[in-house]
Design a protein around this motif. Structure first.
Motif, PDB file in Angstrom:
ATOM      1  N   THR A 495       2.607  14.205   3.456  1.00 25.96           N
ATOM      2  CA  THR A 495       2.512  13.190   4.503  1.00 25.96           C
ATOM      3  C   THR A 495       1.468  12.155   4.113  1.00 25.96           C
ATOM      4  OG1 THR A 495       3.121  14.771   6.229  1.00 25.96           O
ATOM      5  CG2 THR A 495       2.009  12.763   6.930  1.00 25.96           C
ATOM      6  N   LEU A 496       1.841  10.890   4.200  1.00 23.11           N
ATOM      7  CA  LEU A 496       0.941   9.792   3.877  1.00 23.11           C
ATOM      8  C   LEU A 496       0.368   9.191   5.156  1.00 23.11           C
ATOM      9  CD1 LEU A 496       3.081   7.968   1.144  1.00 23.11           C
ATOM     10  CD2 LEU A 496       1.099   9.447   0.764  1.00 23.11           C
ATOM     11  N   PRO A 497      -0.894   8.787   5.107  1.00 23.88           N
ATOM     12  CA  PRO A 497      -1.466   8.115   6.290  1.00 23.88           C
ATOM     13  C   PRO A 497      -0.646   6.884   6.661  1.00 23.88           C
ATOM     14  CG  PRO A 497      -3.180   8.669   4.691  1.00 23.88           C
ATOM     15  CD  PRO A 497      -1.870   8.934   4.014  1.00 23.88           C
ATOM     16  N   ILE A 498      -0.433   6.697   7.939  1.00 21.26           N
ATOM     17  CA  ILE A 498       0.318   5.576   8.520  1.00 21.26           C
ATOM     18  C   ILE A 498       1.818   5.735   8.247  1.00 21.26           C
ATOM     19  CG2 ILE A 498       0.683   3.073   8.635  1.00 21.26           C
ATOM     20  CD1 ILE A 498      -2.192   2.681   7.810  1.00 21.26           C
ATOM     21  N   TYR A 499       2.183   5.975   6.977  1.00 18.42           N
ATOM     22  CA  TYR A 499       3.601   5.989   6.591  1.00 18.42           C
ATOM     23  C   TYR A 499       4.329   7.236   7.086  1.00 18.42           C
ATOM     24  CZ  TYR A 499       7.735   5.225   3.662  1.00 18.42           C
ATOM     25  OH  TYR A 499       9.017   5.007   3.214  1.00 18.42           O
ATOM     26  N   GLN A 546       7.468   5.174  11.021  1.00 17.15           N
ATOM     27  CA  GLN A 546       7.449   6.288  11.968  1.00 17.15           C
ATOM     28  C   GLN A 546       7.934   5.882  13.354  1.00 17.15           C
ATOM     29  OE1 GLN A 546       4.427   9.449  11.587  1.00 17.15           O
ATOM     30  NE2 GLN A 546       3.181   7.905  10.542  1.00 17.15           N
TER      31      GLN A 546
END
Length: 576
Positions: A495-499, A546
């Motif tokens: 999991t990527l921040p924001i994305y 998201q």
């Protein structure tokens, strides 16, 4: 050690006899056997099964005659739901499986099994996170003990010919009558009424001989929260809350962390309703005779595979002298039309944004539903049509904004000359620049003002598309199966921040449409400003990854139409 265990311990000489008589002993206390979580979260209520009773620190007791009352379950089936209730608390809801149909299928699908796995084909089941058989029940808060006394023991069912299962048609009405005798001599007579065409369930209490009851007030209470129903866990946490409505004013609490508990908050004032909600569903207690105060509280509960599960409890308070409490429980979807049928301002629990844009948001939702019901198209096509209509409405403003920007860019070389020439005299420089604007017929606010006028509409659209239940489970075409969820085609192993942890298609298409529009508008822009524009576009792609696919579908279509409009304006301007 509980009082029961202490008595058993002290009666060591009789322990063998107690163990032999344990089933009869539990029946005498009114305590039933445990049930598995699988029963509570099963897809449909088909038969009455025992549920687990959570005994409160100061749980309600009953007179000896009441001890022998067994817990009993009744199933009520309607065209909207199938619910299992218990005689504990005089008709507390164990679970409600939503079976409302749209034209071809069940309207509300998706939920969790006992292992915390999300099953998309299951019907939505509304149930408390923690079952204390107070959904709802009468209660009283003991300040000295800092705990609730819950009248959640089994009530006597007075209907002589009651059935274990009822099936109601649209116009049918069913009233079940319960009675409870407290050890103080107080009698609670309760009627629970179901309607075949409504999510509202009436809970009416008549209190007699309450003079000797030691408490100083009563509370109509929903305890144990509302279990998660959404695939994206963050949605359950973000949108879940407890709220009170008092003479048009609302207060709410929203727990977003495991240690963000809210202790019992007492809100004095005439109380119309209290509610607990997750993203799309609610359990709301409506006071037909207003309460004198409301309470809100929350703590972090246990749910499979989750670290954060807010458990909200709420109640409506009445003075000890109250003789009758008339109320309704609305347990069902946050559907604006159904909520408005309650005749209250319970729609304040729905997320339409702040005061200025709430009417716009409601109007947008009404129009979307009108298009859907009139044209008989799925909501994906409805959103495309709506984007076309919004472009028609906002087109003149966009045109004015674009033309103004083009004029501003054309005179930028002249503006820079003035700024260079008079850089040591700011006052004179500003006067010369304003004179140039007037000579060339340019309004420096002309590019911004049209966009500012559109902001309330754009923000209302953003809020409605993110939170309206109409898009929940609504498919479009191809890979877009649920307009309330991101249109992910690949799930990432991280999991990527924001994305986030997936790759969605629509945010990329939206970013491409914005990029094409930017390239066209930046043709005469200072080159030093271009990187920032590209960075902002990339940020939007990351952020919208998201967001629900319904929102991204609308903005993608809107931006594509915006590109073609601006391209047409630019070609026309260059031709002149």
């Amino acid at each position: 050690m509980s009082s029961d265990n202490r008595r058993i311990f002290l009666a060591g000489a009789l322990i063998f006899l107690v163990l032999l008589l344990q089933p009869y002993y539990y029946d005498w206390l009114g305590i039933s056997k445990d049930t598995s979580q699988e029963e509570v979260y099963s897809e449909e209520a088909t038969s009455p099964e025992p549920t687990k009773e959570i005994i409160q620190p100061n749980a309600a007791t009953t007179a000896p005659a009441q001890f022998k009352i067994d817990e009993q379950f009744i199933v009520i089936n309607t065209n909207l739901y199938s619910t299992t209730i218990t005689n504990r608390g005089g008709g507390s809801i164990v679970k409600m499986s939503l079976s409302e149909m749209n034209s071809t299928d069940y309207r509300y699908r998706g939920g969790y099994d006992s292992n915390g796995e999300y099953i998309e084909d299951n019907l939505v089941v509304l149930t408390p996170v923690e079952n204390s058989n107070c959904t709802p029940c009468l209660s009283s808060f003991d300040v000295a003990e800092d705990s609730y006394l819950l009248f959640n023991s089994p009530f006597t069912i007075l209907n002589s010919d009651y059935s274990k299962i009822y099936t109601l048609q649209s116009n049918d009405v069913l009233t079940l009558t319960f009675e409870y005798l407290d050890e103080s001599g107080m009698n609670i007579h309760k009627e629970v009424t179901f309607h075949g065409d409504s999510y509202e369930i009436e809970h009416n209490f008549i209190l007699q001989n309450s003079d000797n009851f030691y408490g100083d007030h009563f509370e109509l209470r929903w305890e144990g929260g509302l279990a998660p129903t959404e695939k994206v866990q963050l949605d359950d946490i973000t949108y879940a809350s407890a709220m009170s409505g008092q003479s048009g004013e609302t207060e709410d609490i929203n727990q977003t962390s495991a240690d963000g508990d809210y202790s019992r908050q007492v809100l004095d004032g005439n109380t119309d309703w209290v509610s607990i909600r997750n993203k799309y569903f609610t359990a709301a207690l409506i006071a037909d005779n207003k309460g004198s105060f409301a309470t809100l509280e929350s703590h972090n509960g246990q749910f499979p595979q989750r670290e954060i599960t807010p458990v909200y409890s709420t109640s409506i308070g009445y003075p000890i002298s109250i003789e009758q409490i008339n109320s309704r429980l609305y347990l069902g979807p946050l559907d604006l039309e159904k909520i408005q049928l309650t005749g209250t301002d319970l729609d304040e629990t729905m997320n339409f944004g702040f005061t200025l844009i709430r009417p716009i948001g409601k109007g947008v939702l009404w129009f979307l539903k009108f298009l859907h019901n009139t044209l008989k198209l799925n909501y994906g096509f409805v959103l495309i049509i709506f984007a076309l209509l919004v472009r028609v409405i906002t087109g003149p403003l966009t045109k004015k904004s674009f033309e103004s920007s083009q004029k501003m860019q054309k005179i930028q070389p002249l503006v820079k000359k003035i700024q260079a020439k008079l850089k040591d005299n700011p006052t004179k420089m500003n006067q010369e620049v304003m004179a140039l604007y007037k000579e060339k017929g340019v309004n420096p606010l002309g590019g911004c003002l049209p966009m500012l006028l559109q902001m309330p509409l754009l923000w209302a659209l953003f809020v409605v598309f993110r939170s309206t239940i109409e898009f929940r489970g609504a498919g479009f075409i191809f890979w877009i199966k649920d307009l309330s969820q991101p249109d992910a085609i690949i799930n990432l192993p991280f999991t990527l921040p924001i994305y986030g942890g997936h790759i969605a298609v629509l945010p990329i298409l939206m970013g491409l449409s914005i990029f094409l529009t930017q390239r066209m508008s930046m043709a005469t822009m200072d080159k030093s400003q271009r990187p920032m524009m590209y960075i902002m576009n990339g940020f939007f792609v990351l952020l919208f990854n998201q967001f629900p696919s319904g929102l991204n579908l609308y903005y993608t279509v809107y931006n594509i139409l915006n590109f073609f409009q601006q391209r047409s304006i630019r070609l026309k301007t260059e031709g002149e």
